[in-house]
Motif scaffolding. Structure first.
Motif, PDB file in Angstrom:
ATOM      1  N   TYR A 166      -5.010  -3.576  -9.022  1.00 43.97           N
ATOM      2  CA  TYR A 166      -5.316  -2.440  -8.147  1.00 43.97           C
ATOM      3  C   TYR A 166      -6.385  -2.959  -7.191  1.00 43.97           C
ATOM      4  O   TYR A 166      -7.498  -3.264  -7.607  1.00 43.97           O
ATOM      5  CB  TYR A 166      -5.821  -1.288  -8.996  1.00 43.97           C
ATOM      6  N   THR A 211     -10.355   9.971  -5.354  1.00 47.56           N
ATOM      7  CA  THR A 211      -8.928   9.772  -5.134  1.00 47.56           C
ATOM      8  C   THR A 211      -8.468   8.435  -5.703  1.00 47.56           C
ATOM      9  O   THR A 211      -7.383   8.335  -6.299  1.00 47.56           O
ATOM     10  CB  THR A 211      -8.606   9.853  -3.634  1.00 47.56           C
ATOM     11  N   ALA A 212      -9.285   7.397  -5.529  1.00 42.90           N
ATOM     12  CA  ALA A 212      -8.932   6.084  -6.074  1.00 42.90           C
ATOM     13  C   ALA A 212      -8.783   6.149  -7.588  1.00 42.90           C
ATOM     14  O   ALA A 212      -7.872   5.537  -8.163  1.00 42.90           O
ATOM     15  CB  ALA A 212      -9.992   5.062  -5.681  1.00 42.90           C
ATOM     16  N   LEU A 215      -9.395   4.920   0.215  1.00 42.22           N
ATOM     17  CA  LEU A 215      -9.413   6.097  -0.634  1.00 42.22           C
ATOM     18  C   LEU A 215     -10.855   6.343  -1.064  1.00 42.22           C
ATOM     19  O   LEU A 215     -11.583   5.389  -1.348  1.00 42.22           O
ATOM     20  CB  LEU A 215      -8.543   5.888  -1.879  1.00 42.22           C
ATOM     21  N   PRO A 258     -10.342  -0.834  -4.575  1.00 42.91           N
ATOM     22  CA  PRO A 258     -10.488   0.613  -4.715  1.00 42.91           C
ATOM     23  C   PRO A 258     -11.731   1.143  -4.025  1.00 42.91           C
ATOM     24  O   PRO A 258     -11.842   2.351  -3.795  1.00 42.91           O
ATOM     25  CB  PRO A 258     -10.563   0.807  -6.227  1.00 42.91           C
ATOM     26  N   GLN A 318      -0.149  12.162  -2.566  1.00 40.55           N
ATOM     27  CA  GLN A 318      -0.261  11.544  -3.891  1.00 40.55           C
ATOM     28  C   GLN A 318       1.117  11.399  -4.536  1.00 40.55           C
ATOM     29  O   GLN A 318       1.440  10.352  -5.110  1.00 40.55           O
ATOM     30  CB  GLN A 318      -1.180  12.379  -4.783  1.00 40.55           C
ATOM     31  N   ASP A 324       0.863  -1.176   0.000  1.00 43.21           N
ATOM     32  CA  ASP A 324       0.000   0.000   0.000  1.00 43.21           C
ATOM     33  C   ASP A 324       0.904   1.231   0.000  1.00 43.21           C
ATOM     34  O   ASP A 324       1.467   1.585   1.031  1.00 43.21           O
ATOM     35  CB  ASP A 324      -0.881  -0.026   1.250  1.00 43.21           C
ATOM     36  N   PHE A 342       0.110   4.240  -0.260  1.00 42.86           N
ATOM     37  CA  PHE A 342      -0.561   5.438   0.258  1.00 42.86           C
ATOM     38  C   PHE A 342      -0.298   5.574   1.753  1.00 42.86           C
ATOM     39  O   PHE A 342       0.192   6.607   2.210  1.00 42.86           O
ATOM     40  CB  PHE A 342      -2.047   5.362  -0.040  1.00 42.86           C
ATOM     41  N   GLU A 379      -2.193  -2.099  -3.270  1.00 41.56           N
ATOM     42  CA  GLU A 379      -3.278  -2.217  -2.284  1.00 41.56           C
ATOM     43  C   GLU A 379      -3.767  -0.832  -1.871  1.00 41.56           C
ATOM     44  O   GLU A 379      -2.948   0.069  -1.662  1.00 41.56           O
ATOM     45  CB  GLU A 379      -2.724  -2.969  -1.064  1.00 41.56           C
ATOM     46  N   THR A 380      -5.067  -0.656  -1.791  1.00 40.70           N
ATOM     47  CA  THR A 380      -5.608   0.603  -1.270  1.00 40.70           C
ATOM     48  C   THR A 380      -6.308   0.421   0.067  1.00 40.70           C
ATOM     49  O   THR A 380      -6.595   1.404   0.742  1.00 40.70           O
ATOM     50  CB  THR A 380      -6.617   1.231  -2.250  1.00 40.70           C
TER      51      THR A 380
END
Length: 388
Positions: free
Chosen positions: A226, A210-211, A206, A229, A178, A154, A156, A201-202
């Motif tokens: 991805y 944003t995703a 998000l 999301p 970002q 991930d 993020f 990985e999110t």
């Protein structure tokens, strides 16, 4: 043959507790399973103990009957969550018991093996550094040097699994966040090369806008998928993402989808490219096999979600062996040192693959004295970055 006892252990794992169990019978046959989930792992432990009491006196060889009975009996409290995790662990232990009683590996009970070398991808490989380009790149190279052919992370990392104490961000990323996520992902890609699997990985942390922005930005890096999301609650939201994300960015969902019924709308509406059922959540190996068969009808490959304990890894691998549409299986690259000591035979991981044995059932038993040396963490403040 009748079930006489179900023993449950609450064991410390690398970032959350494992819930492990063992079914005993009046003939001396036993089977081991895992129902791990989190946060709220003590709820899973309690559910597993209760569901274990409900199967005392039943014939353990009637695996599908017991699964269906538990599903219907407990459906009033919801066909997912803690009760389904408990059913998943019971199902795993019953399959292991049946395999040991019949003298065959679990994959034989699931239809036989298409393969016995299960291709893995590494997760939790990034724990030795900070959230920066240099540390991620250095650790990614170690994964490749260890013989793995893929990894997940991930980039993020803007909040934790409990969403911290501040919910005001609405799951946004600042421009600086970002940029950092992209630079970290690019550094990993450069470290492992273009032919290496790289899953993004999110954690469904998000918001939709944003995703979408980050999917567009990460697309040139060649992501293998991805992941999550959006959350599992609304298939229409996932459809909106699928319609707007480039086809070159495959979508993967499923770690929070329970049973074949939870996966049905995702498959029917062609909302993702890969599914990742979690064997300790989705209903156990019997249900994962059914989910995989459903997915095969829609041309969707299966890549089990598996950041859990050792029995989850082995049971997932047995299902992966038995299905034609297997893609990859998740593996915890960094783990507690007792992962291989709480089972009677350590993992055989070579060249990025888990090699399955021909031993009956899952191929291992639990080492009870080792389990008891590593009790699970119950204090929410007990350890930093631990999700009780």
């Amino acid at each position: 043959m009748k079930i006489t006892e179900v023993k449950v252990w609450f064991v410390e794992g690398i970032k959350y507790n494992w819930t492990l169990l063992k079914i005993h019978t009046d003939t001396g046959h036993t089977g081991v399973g895992e129902s791990t989930n989190w946060p709220g792992s003590p709820i899973i432990e309690a559910a597993t103990r209760h569901v274990g009491e409900r199967i005392i006196g039943l014939d353990p060889m009637r695996t599908d009957f017991i699964w269906t009975k538990l599903y219907r009996d407990l459906n009033w409290i919801g066909p997912f969550g803690a009760s389904m995790c408990a059913i998943s662990g019971i199902d795993m232990a019953l399959l292991d018991l049946k395999g040991k009683a019949l003298g065959v590996p679990c994959y034989e009970l699931l239809g036989g093996a298409f393969r016995k070398k299960i291709r893995l991808y590494a997760n939790y490989w990034f724990t030795g550094g900070g959230h920066n380009v240099e540390d991620y790149a250095k650790q990614a190279r170690r994964v490749k040097e260890a013989g793995f052919l893929g990894l997940k992370f991930d980039p993020f990392a803007h909040t934790n699994y409990l969403y911290d104490e501040d919910l005001s961000s609405n799951l946004e990323l600042t421009p600086a966040q970002q940029d950092l996520a992209f630079e970290v992902a690019r550094a990993v890609r450069e470290a492992v090369g273009p032919a290496f699997d790289m899953m993004i990985e999110t954690h469904a942390m998000l918001n939709t806008q944003t995703a979408l922005v980050m999917a567009e930005r990460l697309a040139p890096l060649g992501v293998t998928w991805y992941e999550e999301p959006v959350g599992p609650e609304n298939a229409n939201t996932l459809r909106a993402i699928r319609e707007r994300v480039k086809p070159s960015v495959p979508l993967c969902v499923g770690e929070r989808h329970y049973t074949r019924h939870g996966f049905r709308p995702v498959l029917e509406q062609h909302l993702c490219d890969v599914i990742m059922p979690d064997i300790t959540r989705c209903g156990g190996p019997s249900e994962m096999k059914r989910i995989a068969t459903m997915a095969e009808a829609y041309g969707v490959p299966v890549a089990p979600h598996n950041p859990n304990g050792p029995l989850s890894t082995l049971a997932s691998a047995h299902v992966c062996a038995s299905i034609p549409n297997f893609f990859r299986c998740e593996f915890m690259f960094n783990d507690v040192p007792w992962r291989d000591t709480v089972i009677t035979h350590p993992f055989d991981v070579r060249d990025g693959h888990l090699h399955l044995s021909d031993r009956p059932g899952l191929g291992v038993d639990l080492v009870e004295e080792e389990l008891e040396k590593h009790p699970g963490i119950r204090d929410l403040r007990g350890r930093e970055n631990y999700y009780v």
